[in-house]
Design a protein around this motif. Structure first.
Motif, short mmCIF file in Angstrom:
data_model
loop_
_atom_site.label_atom_id
_atom_site.label_comp_id
_atom_site.label_asym_id
_atom_site.label_seq_id
_atom_site.Cartn_x
_atom_site.Cartn_y
_atom_site.Cartn_z
N ARG A 230 3.20 2.59 -5.35
CA ARG A 230 2.22 1.69 -5.97
C ARG A 230 0.94 2.45 -6.30
NH1 ARG A 230 -1.55 -2.67 -3.80
NH2 ARG A 230 -2.10 -3.76 -5.70
N ALA A 231 0.50 3.31 -5.41
CA ALA A 231 -0.70 4.10 -5.67
C ALA A 231 -0.52 4.98 -6.90
CB ALA A 231 -1.04 4.95 -4.45
N ALA A 232 0.65 5.59 -7.04
CA ALA A 232 0.92 6.42 -8.21
C ALA A 232 1.02 5.57 -9.48
CB ALA A 232 2.20 7.23 -8.00
N HIS B 230 -10.59 8.36 -9.07
CA HIS B 230 -9.29 8.68 -8.50
C HIS B 230 -9.10 10.18 -8.26
CE1 HIS B 230 -7.94 4.58 -9.85
NE2 HIS B 230 -7.38 4.67 -8.66
N ASP C 254 0.82 -1.22 0.00
CA ASP C 254 0.00 0.00 0.00
C ASP C 254 0.85 1.27 0.00
OD1 ASP C 254 0.96 -0.24 2.57
OD2 ASP C 254 -0.94 0.27 3.54
N CYS C 255 2.05 1.20 -0.52
CA CYS C 255 2.93 2.36 -0.52
C CYS C 255 2.49 3.38 -1.57
CB CYS C 255 4.39 1.96 -0.74
SG CYS C 255 4.79 1.50 -2.43
N HIS C 256 2.99 4.60 -1.45
CA HIS C 256 2.63 5.69 -2.34
C HIS C 256 3.09 5.45 -3.78
CE1 HIS C 256 1.21 7.82 1.09
NE2 HIS C 256 2.39 7.81 1.67
#
Length: 104
Positions: free
Chosen positions: A10-12, A60, A6-8
């Motif tokens: 991966r989100a980006a 998003h 759930d790191c940033h």
């Protein structure tokens, strides 16, 4: 540094993981655009794929649908910063390495 699911980063990365999402964001850079114009502007995108992409980008927070009856979409401030920053750098890199990418 440890990376977790759930790191940033991966989100980006999720923002460009769908085939048409970065293309739709790029197509919206000039400003608010009718859905029909997006279909014309983006060669090869199907009506279904555009609909799915727009829904994802709205969810998003990168794209907003303008109020009113017409299906007009525009980048949010977050979407505009994504288009100017990471997506612009990715596009530059893709142009610089187009021969290598075409050989894949």
């Amino acid at each position: 540094m440890t990376f977790v699911s759930d790191c940033h980063v991966r989100a980006a990365a999720d923002l460009i993981s769908h085939t048409w999402d970065p293309v739709v964001v790029s197509a919206l850079r000039p400003g608010p655009t009718r859905r029909g114009v997006l279909l014309e502007r983006i060669a090869g995108v199907s009506d279904k794929a555009l609909t799915e992409s727009l829904r994802r980008l709205v969810a998003h927070g990168l794209v907003a649908r303008a109020p009113g009856g017409a299906a007009v979409y525009e980048l949010t401030p977050l979407g505009a910063s994504f288009a100017r920053g990471p997506l612009a750098h990715l596009a530059t890199w893709a142009v610089e390495h187009q021969d290598e990418l075409a050989a894949m």
